[in-house]
Design a protein around this motif. Structure first.
Motif, PDB file in Angstrom:
ATOM      1  N   UNK A 297       0.850  -1.183   0.000  1.00 26.06           N
ATOM      2  CA  UNK A 297       0.000   0.000   0.000  1.00 26.06           C
ATOM      3  C   UNK A 297       0.886   1.234   0.000  1.00 26.06           C
ATOM      4  N   UNK A 298       0.351   2.368  -0.413  1.00 26.79           N
ATOM      5  CA  UNK A 298       1.141   3.602  -0.368  1.00 26.79           C
ATOM      6  C   UNK A 298       1.637   3.910   1.054  1.00 26.79           C
TER       7      UNK A 298
ATOM      8  N   UNK B 197       5.487   4.289   2.072  1.00 25.77           N
ATOM      9  CA  UNK B 197       5.973   5.508   2.715  1.00 25.77           C
ATOM     10  C   UNK B 197       6.698   5.216   4.011  1.00 25.77           C
ATOM     11  N   UNK B 198       6.121   4.351   4.814  1.00 30.73           N
ATOM     12  CA  UNK B 198       6.753   3.995   6.088  1.00 30.73           C
ATOM     13  C   UNK B 198       8.074   3.285   5.843  1.00 30.73           C
TER      14      UNK B 198
ATOM     15  N   UNK C  71      10.412  12.657   0.684  1.00 27.46           N
ATOM     16  CA  UNK C  71       9.573  12.047  -0.356  1.00 27.46           C
ATOM     17  C   UNK C  71       8.633  11.004   0.250  1.00 27.46           C
ATOM     18  N   UNK C  72       9.128  10.236   1.182  1.00 31.83           N
ATOM     19  CA  UNK C  72       8.301   9.216   1.822  1.00 31.83           C
ATOM     20  C   UNK C  72       7.190   9.850   2.642  1.00 31.83           C
TER      21      UNK C  72
ATOM     22  N   UNK D   9       3.036   9.384   2.238  1.00 27.00           N
ATOM     23  CA  UNK D   9       2.103   9.115   3.335  1.00 27.00           C
ATOM     24  C   UNK D   9       1.018  10.187   3.390  1.00 27.00           C
ATOM     25  N   UNK D  10       1.413  11.455   3.276  1.00 25.63           N
ATOM     26  CA  UNK D  10       0.433  12.546   3.297  1.00 25.63           C
ATOM     27  C   UNK D  10      -0.573  12.426   2.159  1.00 25.63           C
TER      28      UNK D  10
END
Length: 75
Positions: free
Chosen positions: A4-5, A9-10, A55-56, A60-61
């Motif tokens: 998942x995005x 991101x995490x 960027x990560x 997440x945002x």
């Protein structure tokens, strides 16, 4: 296997943290254990870690905003 995005991101933030810790360690060791060590590479790696974290965080945002918009439409 798809991530998942949020998971991507995490994972990026965690990797950035590892890169920053490694680069910081090499910078600290350069002044004590090996005064002739090149400082350019670890400083560049530290900047790369910063960009990866930024960027990560944006991933997440964006995922959170998208999910919020979908929930608003659904409600």
């Amino acid at each position: 296997m798809q991530l998942s995005p949020l998971a991507s991101g995490v994972q990026g933030v965690l990797r950035a943290n590892e890169l920053a810790a490694d680069a910081s360690s090499r910078i600290a060791q350069a002044g004590t254990t090996n005064p002739d060590q090149d400082l350019v590479t670890p400083v560049v790696d530290l900047l790369r870690a910063e960009r990866l974290a930024e960027a990560s965080a944006r991933v997440i945002e964006t995922e959170q905003r998208t999910l919020g918009s979908l929930l608003d439409v659904r409600a």
